[in-house]
Scaffold this active site. Sequence first.
Site, PDB file in Angstrom:
ATOM      1  N   HIS A  60     -17.277   8.594  13.146  1.00 62.41           N
ATOM      2  CA  HIS A  60     -16.507   9.021  13.121  1.00 62.41           C
ATOM      3  C   HIS A  60     -15.722   7.645  12.360  1.00 62.41           C
ATOM      4  O   HIS A  60     -16.851   5.915  11.995  1.00 62.41           O
ATOM      5  CB  HIS A  60     -15.533   9.105  14.152  1.00 62.41           C
ATOM      6  CG  HIS A  60     -14.910   8.219  14.723  1.00 62.41           C
ATOM      7  ND1 HIS A  60     -15.972   7.950  15.569  1.00 62.41           N
ATOM      8  CD2 HIS A  60     -14.100   7.728  15.398  1.00 62.41           C
ATOM      9  CE1 HIS A  60     -15.439   7.542  16.592  1.00 62.41           C
ATOM     10  NE2 HIS A  60     -14.257   6.885  16.685  1.00 62.41           N
ATOM     11  N   ASP A  64     -14.338   0.524  14.828  1.00 60.53           N
ATOM     12  CA  ASP A  64     -15.553  -0.095  15.940  1.00 60.53           C
ATOM     13  C   ASP A  64     -16.757   0.988  15.747  1.00 60.53           C
ATOM     14  O   ASP A  64     -17.426   0.673  16.784  1.00 60.53           O
ATOM     15  CB  ASP A  64     -14.800   0.271  17.391  1.00 60.53           C
ATOM     16  CG  ASP A  64     -14.498   1.634  17.528  1.00 60.53           C
ATOM     17  OD1 ASP A  64     -13.726   2.285  16.558  1.00 60.53           O
ATOM     18  OD2 ASP A  64     -14.601   1.818  19.026  1.00 60.53           O
ATOM     19  N   HIS A  65     -16.703   1.434  14.996  1.00 63.74           N
ATOM     20  CA  HIS A  65     -17.585   2.616  15.174  1.00 63.74           C
ATOM     21  C   HIS A  65     -18.984   2.588  12.970  1.00 63.74           C
ATOM     22  O   HIS A  65     -20.167   2.712  13.240  1.00 63.74           O
ATOM     23  CB  HIS A  65     -18.212   4.027  15.373  1.00 63.74           C
ATOM     24  CG  HIS A  65     -17.607   4.288  16.401  1.00 63.74           C
ATOM     25  ND1 HIS A  65     -18.555   4.854  17.572  1.00 63.74           N
ATOM     26  CD2 HIS A  65     -16.137   3.876  16.847  1.00 63.74           C
ATOM     27  CE1 HIS A  65     -17.030   4.647  18.488  1.00 63.74           C
ATOM     28  NE2 HIS A  65     -16.121   4.741  18.551  1.00 63.74           N
ATOM     29  N   ASP A 210     -16.305   9.357  19.881  1.00 67.08           N
ATOM     30  CA  ASP A 210     -15.285   9.144  20.489  1.00 67.08           C
ATOM     31  C   ASP A 210     -14.871  10.602  20.871  1.00 67.08           C
ATOM     32  O   ASP A 210     -15.133  11.587  20.098  1.00 67.08           O
ATOM     33  CB  ASP A 210     -14.283   7.853  20.634  1.00 67.08           C
ATOM     34  CG  ASP A 210     -14.830   6.446  20.201  1.00 67.08           C
ATOM     35  OD1 ASP A 210     -15.695   6.868  20.601  1.00 67.08           O
ATOM     36  OD2 ASP A 210     -13.756   5.916  19.547  1.00 67.08           O
TER      37      ASP A 210
HETATM   38 ZN   LIG Z   1     -14.549   3.835  19.638  1.00 66.65          ZN
HETATM   39 ZN   LIG Z   2     -11.763   6.287  17.328  1.00 66.44          ZN
END
Ligand SMILES: [Zn+2]
Ligand SMILES: [Zn+2]
Length: 301
Positions: A60, A64-65, A210
């Site tokens: 996504h 942080d990804h 997530d």
């Molecule tokens: Zn995350």
């Molecule tokens: Zn997320």
Amino acid sequence: MKLTILGCYAATPRTLTNPTSQVLEIKNRLFLIDCGEGTQVQLRKNKIKFSKINHIFISHLHGDHLYGLIGTISTFSLLGRTTDLYVYGPKGIKELILLQLKLTESWTTYDLFFHELESKESEIIFEDKHVIVKTIPLKHRVYTNGFLFQEKPAERKLNVGAVQDYDIHIAYYQKIKNGGDITLDNGTVIENDKLSFDPAPTMSYAFCSDTVYNEDIIPIIENADVLYHESTFLESEAALAQKTLHSTAKEAARIAVKANVKHLVLGHYSTRYDGLERFKEEAEEIFQNVLLGDDGVSFEF
Ligand SMILES: [Zn+2]
Ligand SMILES: [Zn+2]
């Protein structure tokens, strides 16, 4: 099958923790899954060759990804890469990367292909001779997919002794490996299981981050050998997990039990906690085979 966790902490990078990124080695293929900031450094530290990565899967579009992706794409060019690169991720990822390349007056030395995802149903997004990859639709604050990596069944193994005893010609070996029966010159049919052995069992890996606790994923990940499930919070923060569409370690374990997976790897820990042992303890109240993901840790399955 080997899983190397490059980063598995939520939100902001810190001195000793990195946001989400991992490398799955399956049937001699290297798949990069998510690409948080610091991914390149972590690849270097873990001695993973950049040139072996041809497919990148992004769950996504949360930073942080994702925020390591433009850097990784740029470095591949600086290294003179010529091999095609395939990026799989939510719709918009192409625009996002191309805008950054355009405004920085950069380009790639290789062909860059985007496979944008927008389906809410599980779909096959990659398939070759040995591996198949499907999406696992997750419930999060933005459109998110996990990924299921499955080895395809190999050919059956030839029972050399039996084949020689029946004096079967080499021309029929492939038919036997494909599972076919053989009719001898005298008309006798020899069933395949007398001429071959079962292939090695296939492995599968489900990456789920997530997501809030969501039983809808169970039919997709059922019987997986390894499940990586996010566990951002401990039970004391269960309400916050619900509110922010994340999971607790216990919820990850509950999914592992219901999906009958063999191993559960935890990750995407909130950096509010000191140490990881409590994540394991809480998950182990529900499920036996819990492994703690951590940055720089590899698991062989
Ligand atoms: Zn995350
Ligand atoms: Zn997320």
